[in-house]
Motif scaffolding. Sequence first.
Motif, PDB file in Angstrom:
ATOM      1  N   ILE A  11      19.075  -1.920  -6.918  1.00 22.46           N
ATOM      2  CA  ILE A  11      18.627  -1.695  -5.546  1.00 22.46           C
ATOM      3  C   ILE A  11      17.103  -1.709  -5.504  1.00 22.46           C
ATOM      4  CG2 ILE A  11      20.670  -0.317  -4.991  1.00 22.46           C
ATOM      5  CD1 ILE A  11      18.889   2.153  -5.022  1.00 22.46           C
ATOM      6  N   TYR A  12      16.577  -2.046  -4.326  1.00 22.41           N
ATOM      7  CA  TYR A  12      15.138  -2.070  -4.101  1.00 22.41           C
ATOM      8  C   TYR A  12      14.847  -1.310  -2.810  1.00 22.41           C
ATOM      9  CZ  TYR A  12      10.559  -3.880  -2.675  1.00 22.41           C
ATOM     10  OH  TYR A  12       9.254  -3.996  -2.252  1.00 22.41           O
ATOM     11  N   ASN A  13      13.926  -0.354  -2.876  1.00 22.63           N
ATOM     12  CA  ASN A  13      13.536   0.424  -1.705  1.00 22.63           C
ATOM     13  C   ASN A  13      12.224  -0.134  -1.166  1.00 22.63           C
ATOM     14  OD1 ASN A  13      12.989   2.255   0.278  1.00 22.63           O
ATOM     15  ND2 ASN A  13      12.627   3.989  -1.095  1.00 22.63           N
ATOM     16  N   GLN A  14      12.289  -0.902  -0.076  1.00 21.28           N
ATOM     17  CA  GLN A  14      11.086  -1.498   0.481  1.00 21.28           C
ATOM     18  C   GLN A  14      10.448  -0.634   1.573  1.00 21.28           C
ATOM     19  OE1 GLN A  14      12.101  -5.294   2.172  1.00 21.28           O
ATOM     20  NE2 GLN A  14      13.335  -4.432   3.830  1.00 21.28           N
ATOM     21  N   GLY A  15      10.976   0.588   1.752  1.00 18.47           N
ATOM     22  CA  GLY A  15      10.408   1.509   2.729  1.00 18.47           C
ATOM     23  C   GLY A  15       9.729   2.692   2.061  1.00 18.47           C
ATOM     24  N   GLY A  16       9.776   3.853   2.718  1.00 25.12           N
ATOM     25  CA  GLY A  16       9.214   5.077   2.152  1.00 25.12           C
ATOM     26  C   GLY A  16      10.185   5.730   1.181  1.00 25.12           C
ATOM     27  N   ASP A  17       9.811   6.902   0.674  1.00 24.83           N
ATOM     28  CA  ASP A  17      10.669   7.603  -0.273  1.00 24.83           C
ATOM     29  C   ASP A  17      12.021   7.909   0.366  1.00 24.83           C
ATOM     30  OD1 ASP A  17       8.438   7.473  -1.802  1.00 24.83           O
ATOM     31  OD2 ASP A  17       8.040   9.627  -1.840  1.00 24.83           O
ATOM     32  N   SER A  18      13.083   7.752  -0.412  1.00 24.39           N
ATOM     33  CA  SER A  18      14.426   8.003   0.099  1.00 24.39           C
ATOM     34  C   SER A  18      14.792   9.468  -0.070  1.00 24.39           C
ATOM     35  CB  SER A  18      15.443   7.135  -0.643  1.00 24.39           C
ATOM     36  OG  SER A  18      15.677   7.656  -1.943  1.00 24.39           O
ATOM     37  N   GLY A  19      15.900   9.840   0.550  1.00 26.36           N
ATOM     38  CA  GLY A  19      16.540  11.090   0.216  1.00 26.36           C
ATOM     39  C   GLY A  19      17.433  10.879  -0.991  1.00 26.36           C
ATOM     40  N   PRO A  20      18.217  11.866  -1.396  1.00 25.32           N
ATOM     41  CA  PRO A  20      19.142  11.687  -2.526  1.00 25.32           C
ATOM     42  C   PRO A  20      20.150  10.575  -2.234  1.00 25.32           C
ATOM     43  CG  PRO A  20      18.890  14.015  -1.995  1.00 25.32           C
ATOM     44  CD  PRO A  20      18.233  13.259  -0.883  1.00 25.32           C
ATOM     45  N   LEU A  21      20.264   9.635  -3.159  1.00 23.81           N
ATOM     46  CA  LEU A  21      21.162   8.491  -2.982  1.00 23.81           C
ATOM     47  C   LEU A  21      22.378   8.615  -3.895  1.00 23.81           C
ATOM     48  CD1 LEU A  21      18.660   5.467  -2.861  1.00 23.81           C
ATOM     49  CD2 LEU A  21      19.587   6.787  -0.954  1.00 23.81           C
ATOM     50  N   THR A  22      23.512   8.164  -3.389  1.00 24.66           N
ATOM     51  CA  THR A  22      24.740   8.070  -4.174  1.00 24.66           C
ATOM     52  C   THR A  22      25.244   6.636  -4.103  1.00 24.66           C
ATOM     53  OG1 THR A  22      25.356  10.364  -3.679  1.00 24.66           O
ATOM     54  CG2 THR A  22      27.098   8.902  -4.474  1.00 24.66           C
ATOM     55  N   MET A  23      25.522   6.053  -5.264  1.00 27.69           N
ATOM     56  CA  MET A  23      26.051   4.697  -5.332  1.00 27.69           C
ATOM     57  C   MET A  23      27.538   4.740  -5.662  1.00 27.69           C
ATOM     58  SD  MET A  23      24.992   1.585  -7.907  1.00 27.69           S
ATOM     59  CE  MET A  23      23.531   1.138  -6.979  1.00 27.69           C
ATOM     60  N   GLU A  24      28.339   4.048  -4.860  1.00 21.12           N
ATOM     61  CA  GLU A  24      29.774   3.951  -5.108  1.00 21.12           C
ATOM     62  C   GLU A  24      30.142   2.492  -5.376  1.00 21.12           C
ATOM     63  OE1 GLU A  24      33.212   6.048  -2.805  1.00 21.12           O
ATOM     64  OE2 GLU A  24      33.067   4.006  -1.993  1.00 21.12           O
ATOM     65  N   ALA A  43       0.844  -1.192   0.000  1.00 23.28           N
ATOM     66  CA  ALA A  43       0.000   0.000   0.000  1.00 23.28           C
ATOM     67  C   ALA A  43       0.880   1.243   0.000  1.00 23.28           C
ATOM     68  CB  ALA A  43      -0.916  -0.015   1.220  1.00 23.28           C
ATOM     69  N   GLY A  44       0.284   2.369  -0.373  1.00 24.51           N
ATOM     70  CA  GLY A  44       1.036   3.618  -0.451  1.00 24.51           C
ATOM     71  C   GLY A  44       1.792   3.913   0.825  1.00 24.51           C
ATOM     72  N   LYS A  45       3.033   4.326   0.690  1.00 21.42           N
ATOM     73  CA  LYS A  45       3.883   4.583   1.838  1.00 21.42           C
ATOM     74  C   LYS A  45       3.553   5.913   2.496  1.00 21.42           C
ATOM     75  CE  LYS A  45       6.389   0.899   1.029  1.00 21.42           C
ATOM     76  NZ  LYS A  45       6.464  -0.237   1.940  1.00 21.42           N
ATOM     77  N   ASP A  46       3.715   5.933   3.814  1.00 27.10           N
ATOM     78  CA  ASP A  46       3.623   7.174   4.561  1.00 27.10           C
ATOM     79  C   ASP A  46       4.837   8.022   4.208  1.00 27.10           C
ATOM     80  OD1 ASP A  46       3.663   9.229   6.443  1.00 27.10           O
ATOM     81  OD2 ASP A  46       2.727   7.973   7.979  1.00 27.10           O
ATOM     82  N   ALA A  47       4.594   9.282   3.908  1.00 29.06           N
ATOM     83  CA  ALA A  47       5.699  10.150   3.503  1.00 29.06           C
ATOM     84  C   ALA A  47       6.779  10.242   4.575  1.00 29.06           C
ATOM     85  CB  ALA A  47       5.168  11.539   3.176  1.00 29.06           C
ATOM     86  N   LYS A  48       6.406  10.001   5.852  1.00 25.44           N
ATOM     87  CA  LYS A  48       7.364  10.095   6.946  1.00 25.44           C
ATOM     88  C   LYS A  48       8.094   8.776   7.188  1.00 25.44           C
ATOM     89  CE  LYS A  48       4.710  13.681   9.340  1.00 25.44           C
ATOM     90  NZ  LYS A  48       4.035  14.064  10.612  1.00 25.44           N
ATOM     91  N   GLU A  49       7.674   7.700   6.540  1.00 27.27           N
ATOM     92  CA  GLU A  49       8.330   6.410   6.745  1.00 27.27           C
ATOM     93  C   GLU A  49       9.723   6.443   6.126  1.00 27.27           C
ATOM     94  OE1 GLU A  49       7.728   1.672   5.583  1.00 27.27           O
ATOM     95  OE2 GLU A  49       6.131   3.123   5.199  1.00 27.27           O
ATOM     96  N   PRO A  50      10.750   5.997   6.844  1.00 27.07           N
ATOM     97  CA  PRO A  50      12.111   6.046   6.287  1.00 27.07           C
ATOM     98  C   PRO A  50      12.289   5.034   5.163  1.00 27.07           C
ATOM     99  CG  PRO A  50      12.101   4.892   8.393  1.00 27.07           C
ATOM    100  CD  PRO A  50      10.716   5.468   8.215  1.00 27.07           C
ATOM    101  N   ALA A  51      13.232   5.320   4.303  1.00 28.75           N
ATOM    102  CA  ALA A  51      13.565   4.381   3.229  1.00 28.75           C
ATOM    103  C   ALA A  51      14.242   3.148   3.806  1.00 28.75           C
ATOM    104  CB  ALA A  51      14.470   5.057   2.205  1.00 28.75           C
TER     105      ALA A  51
END
Length: 304
Positions: free
Chosen positions: A168-181, A131-139
Amino acid sequence: MKFSILILIFIFICLVFSGCLREYDEIHITDMDIMSVPKDTGTELTITSYIQNNQNTDSGSLSLKVTVEDPSTNLNVAEKQTGIGYIKSKSQTHYSVSLSIPEPGKYFIEVELLENGNVLSSNGEFITVKAGKDAKEPADILLTDMNLVIKQYVDGVSKVVVDISPGIYNQGGDSGPLTMEVRAMVDPYSVYTKSDEMGIIKGSGRVRGNVQFILPKNSEYSFSVNIEENGRTVVSGHIDEKIRLNEIMFNTPMTYSIVEEGKPPEASATEAATATQEPGFHGSTAILCLLLVFCIIVMSRNKN
């Protein structure tokens, strides 16, 4: 002698139909990514398929057919077919198809690649749409697998251009800006590092980063991946084997499981639902079969 020739013909036919002799001579789906975005009504799925043409000729007219099935009822809840044109010989490309499903749940996604109406390849994957994620839920970011393709030879074939695409798969809420190294290490004194700014990943989103290295071909590498969110490491992992680039065929996608740090290999492999893959059978199988035929022919001649 005639009996030996018949055996040779029989084994050759078996090799052809088993895929040993045509494992690199085909057009096929090598991988797929699925991203889900909650909408006001239902959820929009975007399925990205990666397609490889290993033939010496351009393909015919191609299309992708995406089917979403509810495994509890075996009924299709969504279906879409779209034309994608043709793919040049010895090349790889990707295409995305979007469609909507009415509600959260577990679904089976199947993608079929068709040429002039005939199915060339297919790929399937189970997903769980939440179901739609809560905007406050962490990624909650997970590493899935890593695609590797040798794209070009340089410096008189002593080095190669290597395309790396960790998933990558985000199973939580919306993330902040991500950087992949991504790091490719030969030893502690020979480490190559590249990064990709991935931006914000929506909840339930699946995406791939992408970096390119120019690496010496004859070395053995350990690959690792690190994901940072707003400068803080949220997940890291490594490939649980060393990779020799001179053993990988040109322009042939390889997929490796990523073992997340702090998890045993078995647990990470289960979550990723993937393993190192190579199309068809190993070439060694074909060589052993041909050696067997050669021995039979020599023995037959000696008897005669």
